[in-house]
Motif scaffolding. Structure first.
Motif, PDB file in Angstrom:
ATOM      1  N   LEU A  30      22.944  10.287  -2.006  1.00  0.00           N
ATOM      2  CA  LEU A  30      22.294   9.438  -1.010  1.00  0.00           C
ATOM      3  C   LEU A  30      21.837   8.146  -1.670  1.00  0.00           C
ATOM      4  O   LEU A  30      21.362   8.151  -2.809  1.00  0.00           O
ATOM      5  N   LEU A  31      21.981   7.045  -0.944  1.00  0.00           N
ATOM      6  CA  LEU A  31      21.313   5.801  -1.302  1.00  0.00           C
ATOM      7  C   LEU A  31      20.070   5.716  -0.421  1.00  0.00           C
ATOM      8  O   LEU A  31      20.172   5.724   0.813  1.00  0.00           O
ATOM      9  N   VAL A  32      18.899   5.657  -1.059  1.00  0.00           N
ATOM     10  CA  VAL A  32      17.622   5.702  -0.336  1.00  0.00           C
ATOM     11  C   VAL A  32      16.814   4.448  -0.643  1.00  0.00           C
ATOM     12  O   VAL A  32      16.653   4.068  -1.814  1.00  0.00           O
ATOM     13  N   LYS A  33      16.322   3.803   0.398  1.00  0.00           N
ATOM     14  CA  LYS A  33      15.360   2.707   0.240  1.00  0.00           C
ATOM     15  C   LYS A  33      13.979   3.329   0.092  1.00  0.00           C
ATOM     16  O   LYS A  33      13.475   3.956   1.030  1.00  0.00           O
ATOM     17  N   VAL A  34      13.373   3.177  -1.059  1.00  0.00           N
ATOM     18  CA  VAL A  34      12.069   3.792  -1.328  1.00  0.00           C
ATOM     19  C   VAL A  34      10.977   2.948  -0.690  1.00  0.00           C
ATOM     20  O   VAL A  34      10.871   1.747  -0.953  1.00  0.00           O
ATOM     21  N   GLN A  35      10.174   3.583   0.143  1.00  0.00           N
ATOM     22  CA  GLN A  35       9.111   2.873   0.848  1.00  0.00           C
ATOM     23  C   GLN A  35       7.738   3.061   0.215  1.00  0.00           C
ATOM     24  O   GLN A  35       6.843   2.235   0.412  1.00  0.00           O
ATOM     25  N   ALA A  36       7.558   4.156  -0.538  1.00  0.00           N
ATOM     26  CA  ALA A  36       6.232   4.432  -1.095  1.00  0.00           C
ATOM     27  C   ALA A  36       6.324   5.417  -2.254  1.00  0.00           C
ATOM     28  O   ALA A  36       7.270   6.207  -2.353  1.00  0.00           O
ATOM     29  N   ASN A  37       5.335   5.338  -3.138  1.00  0.00           N
ATOM     30  CA  ASN A  37       5.154   6.292  -4.233  1.00  0.00           C
ATOM     31  C   ASN A  37       3.683   6.693  -4.283  1.00  0.00           C
ATOM     32  O   ASN A  37       2.833   6.061  -3.666  1.00  0.00           O
ATOM     33  N   LEU A 304      -5.629   9.690   1.384  1.00  0.00           N
ATOM     34  CA  LEU A 304      -5.196   8.515   0.636  1.00  0.00           C
ATOM     35  C   LEU A 304      -6.393   7.715   0.157  1.00  0.00           C
ATOM     36  O   LEU A 304      -7.425   7.646   0.826  1.00  0.00           O
ATOM     37  N   ASP A 305      -6.238   7.087  -0.998  1.00  0.00           N
ATOM     38  CA  ASP A 305      -7.270   6.194  -1.520  1.00  0.00           C
ATOM     39  C   ASP A 305      -6.746   4.760  -1.450  1.00  0.00           C
ATOM     40  O   ASP A 305      -6.417   4.289  -0.376  1.00  0.00           O
ATOM     41  N   ARG A 306      -6.563   4.099  -2.562  1.00  0.00           N
ATOM     42  CA  ARG A 306      -6.149   2.699  -2.555  1.00  0.00           C
ATOM     43  C   ARG A 306      -4.634   2.529  -2.582  1.00  0.00           C
ATOM     44  O   ARG A 306      -3.908   3.374  -3.090  1.00  0.00           O
ATOM     45  N   HIS A 307      -4.187   1.401  -2.023  1.00  0.00           N
ATOM     46  CA  HIS A 307      -2.778   1.019  -2.015  1.00  0.00           C
ATOM     47  C   HIS A 307      -2.553  -0.125  -3.004  1.00  0.00           C
ATOM     48  O   HIS A 307      -3.343  -1.066  -3.073  1.00  0.00           O
ATOM     49  N   PHE A 308      -1.460  -0.040  -3.751  1.00  0.00           N
ATOM     50  CA  PHE A 308      -1.025  -1.126  -4.636  1.00  0.00           C
ATOM     51  C   PHE A 308       0.435  -1.426  -4.330  1.00  0.00           C
ATOM     52  O   PHE A 308       1.142  -0.602  -3.758  1.00  0.00           O
ATOM     53  N   GLU A 309       0.904  -2.614  -4.740  1.00  0.00           N
ATOM     54  CA  GLU A 309       2.313  -2.938  -4.627  1.00  0.00           C
ATOM     55  C   GLU A 309       3.001  -2.655  -5.962  1.00  0.00           C
ATOM     56  O   GLU A 309       2.354  -2.567  -7.012  1.00  0.00           O
ATOM     57  N   LEU A 310       4.320  -2.517  -5.936  1.00  0.00           N
ATOM     58  CA  LEU A 310       5.075  -2.101  -7.112  1.00  0.00           C
ATOM     59  C   LEU A 310       4.825  -2.988  -8.339  1.00  0.00           C
ATOM     60  O   LEU A 310       4.638  -2.450  -9.444  1.00  0.00           O
ATOM     61  N   PRO A 311       4.800  -4.320  -8.223  1.00  0.00           N
ATOM     62  CA  PRO A 311       4.557  -5.128  -9.424  1.00  0.00           C
ATOM     63  C   PRO A 311       3.196  -4.875 -10.073  1.00  0.00           C
ATOM     64  O   PRO A 311       3.003  -5.189 -11.250  1.00  0.00           O
ATOM     65  N   ALA A 312       2.265  -4.307  -9.323  1.00  0.00           N
ATOM     66  CA  ALA A 312       0.915  -4.050  -9.837  1.00  0.00           C
ATOM     67  C   ALA A 312       0.750  -2.602 -10.286  1.00  0.00           C
ATOM     68  O   ALA A 312      -0.362  -2.074 -10.301  1.00  0.00           O
ATOM     69  N   LEU A 313       1.845  -1.951 -10.686  1.00  0.00           N
ATOM     70  CA  LEU A 313       1.781  -0.541 -11.073  1.00  0.00           C
ATOM     71  C   LEU A 313       0.802  -0.308 -12.222  1.00  0.00           C
ATOM     72  O   LEU A 313       0.052   0.664 -12.230  1.00  0.00           O
ATOM     73  N   GLY A 327      -8.656  11.117  -3.352  1.00  0.00           N
ATOM     74  CA  GLY A 327      -7.363  11.126  -2.672  1.00  0.00           C
ATOM     75  C   GLY A 327      -6.346  10.406  -3.510  1.00  0.00           C
ATOM     76  O   GLY A 327      -6.605   9.964  -4.638  1.00  0.00           O
ATOM     77  N   LYS A 328      -5.143  10.287  -2.982  1.00  0.00           N
ATOM     78  CA  LYS A 328      -4.032   9.782  -3.760  1.00  0.00           C
ATOM     79  C   LYS A 328      -3.972   8.256  -3.786  1.00  0.00           C
ATOM     80  O   LYS A 328      -4.158   7.580  -2.784  1.00  0.00           O
ATOM     81  N   ILE A 329      -3.682   7.731  -4.970  1.00  0.00           N
ATOM     82  CA  ILE A 329      -3.406   6.305  -5.154  1.00  0.00           C
ATOM     83  C   ILE A 329      -1.921   6.092  -4.871  1.00  0.00           C
ATOM     84  O   ILE A 329      -1.084   6.797  -5.421  1.00  0.00           O
ATOM     85  N   VAL A 330      -1.608   5.156  -4.002  1.00  0.00           N
ATOM     86  CA  VAL A 330      -0.226   5.006  -3.550  1.00  0.00           C
ATOM     87  C   VAL A 330       0.301   3.596  -3.840  1.00  0.00           C
ATOM     88  O   VAL A 330      -0.455   2.630  -3.924  1.00  0.00           O
ATOM     89  N   ILE A 331       1.627   3.542  -3.995  1.00  0.00           N
ATOM     90  CA  ILE A 331       2.347   2.284  -4.190  1.00  0.00           C
ATOM     91  C   ILE A 331       3.206   2.073  -2.950  1.00  0.00           C
ATOM     92  O   ILE A 331       4.014   2.931  -2.582  1.00  0.00           O
ATOM     93  N   THR A 332       3.014   0.944  -2.282  1.00  0.00           N
ATOM     94  CA  THR A 332       3.761   0.669  -1.054  1.00  0.00           C
ATOM     95  C   THR A 332       4.604  -0.580  -1.225  1.00  0.00           C
ATOM     96  O   THR A 332       4.357  -1.424  -2.098  1.00  0.00           O
ATOM     97  N   ARG A 333       5.644  -0.699  -0.396  1.00  0.00           N
ATOM     98  CA  ARG A 333       6.560  -1.843  -0.477  1.00  0.00           C
ATOM     99  C   ARG A 333       6.211  -2.873   0.593  1.00  0.00           C
ATOM    100  O   ARG A 333       5.737  -2.521   1.672  1.00  0.00           O
TER     101      ARG A 333
END
Length: 333
Positions: A30-37, A304-313, A327-333
């Motif tokens: 599968l080719l998957v567009k990742v929306q969140a981590n 969920l806790d805070r959201h960050f973007e991928l460049p700010a990993l 709660g979980k710290i998440v990375i969103t696109r």
């Protein structure tokens, strides 16, 4: 596409945002567009170099997104399906074996810190319709670990009592799943602020172990004087008090070892108490499929806790180290 790669020596300052080509899926992929981590303690050990990784490794075990394209011979998924990755590359079903647990996502094989991934279809499961991609991205590591501890290794029965140590990702999911399975839950924490949130999630009792050093006695009192039926232990180290808090023939799930200290316990107490111990390392794709089904049926909502973007990993991991999150710290696109 953009993705994060680990440059050696591994450190938060050596997480590099790079541009790489998208690989179209081959047969069975599968080719998957990742929306969140989401972030896990295991991920932190990898990006800090405490666990060894290869140069150029893509970190993060957790990822969820949408299928863009399927390769030949894929029948379970189609373009547009929402999917969630699995923690292990090779553990589809059955008991854990050396081969099945050898490849952890983000450590031994590339993870999901990428805009797109191309992977075998059997390394994904369908995302529950009741969850967003961001919520689903919290499930493959922390949630599945708690699920396996309580549903598979336990298993917890209605009316039993579960002791959960801590208020991190696995512990919060353990609280939620134990309540879902009909158990009473006692939680240990050192934070008064987090204690109130744990009660709101359904904890019957929350004990501040700094204020109550002899917490094992209180746990026994709160569980009809005989001790708890199950313990979810993410701390490790000295388990003397933990065993004292357990009833005869109780079950102890050993997970993670956040203390980074060797496991120690009085052997005689474990033997005479007929304590059953299970060491838990996440779970299989089969376990994840069942967990996803129950989550959708019960409408369980990850915290969920805070959201960050991928460049700010790197900043996301620095925030994780403050231990201020609930709660979980998440990375969103």
């Amino acid at each position: 596409m953009k993705r994060i790669e680990i440059a050696l020596p591994a450190s938060l300052d050596n997480l590099k945002l790079v541009e790489r080509p998208i690989r179209r899926p081959g047969a069975g992929e599968l080719l998957v567009k990742v929306q969140a981590n989401s972030l896990n303690f295991h991920d932190a050990l990898v990006v800090r170099g405490i666990l060894t990784s290869a140069a150029g490794r893509v970190p993060l075990s957790d990822g969820a997104g949408e299928v863009v394209e399927t390769g030949a011979d894929v029948s379970e998924f189609k373009a547009g399906d929402r999917v969630t990755g699995t923690f292990f590359a090779n553990w589809a079903e059955g008991p854990a074996t050396l081969e099945r647990i050898a490849q952890m996502r983000g450590e031994h094989v590339d993870g999901f810190a990428s805009e797109y991934v191309t992977l075998p279809a059997n390394q994904f499961t369908h995302t529950p319709a009741s969850l967003t991609d961001t919520q689903a991205a919290t499930l493959p590591c922390a949630a599945l670990t708690a699920w396996r501890a309580l549903r598979v290794a336990g298993p917890v029965q209605p009316g039993e009592t579960v002791l959960v140590k801590g208020s991190g990702g696995v512990s919060i999911f353990a609280l939620q799943f134990a309540r879902l399975l009909g158990a009473q839950v006692i939680v240990l924490t050192s934070s008064a602020k987090k204690a109130e949130k744990l009660r709101h999630l359904g904890a019957s009792h929350v004990i501040n172990y700094r204020e109550v050093p002899a917490w094992d006695n209180l746990v026994r009192q709160l569980s009809n004087g005989v001790g708890v039926d199950h313990v979810v232990d993410v701390v490790g180290g000295d388990l003397t008090q933990t065993l004292k808090a357990m009833r005869v023939n109780a079950h102890l799930s050993l997970i993670g070892g956040l203390s980074r200290q060797p496991i120690q316990f009085p052997t005689f107490a474990a033997v005479t108490g007929n304590i059953r111990m299970s060491a838990i390392t996440v779970g299989s794709r089969e376990h994840q499929v069942e967990m996803m089904r129950i989550i959708e049926q019960t409408q369980l909502q990850p915290v969920l806790d805070r959201h960050f973007e991928l460049p700010a990993l790197g900043d996301a991991f620095r925030y994780m180290e403050t231990q201020l999150h609930f709660g979980k710290i998440v990375i969103t696109r």
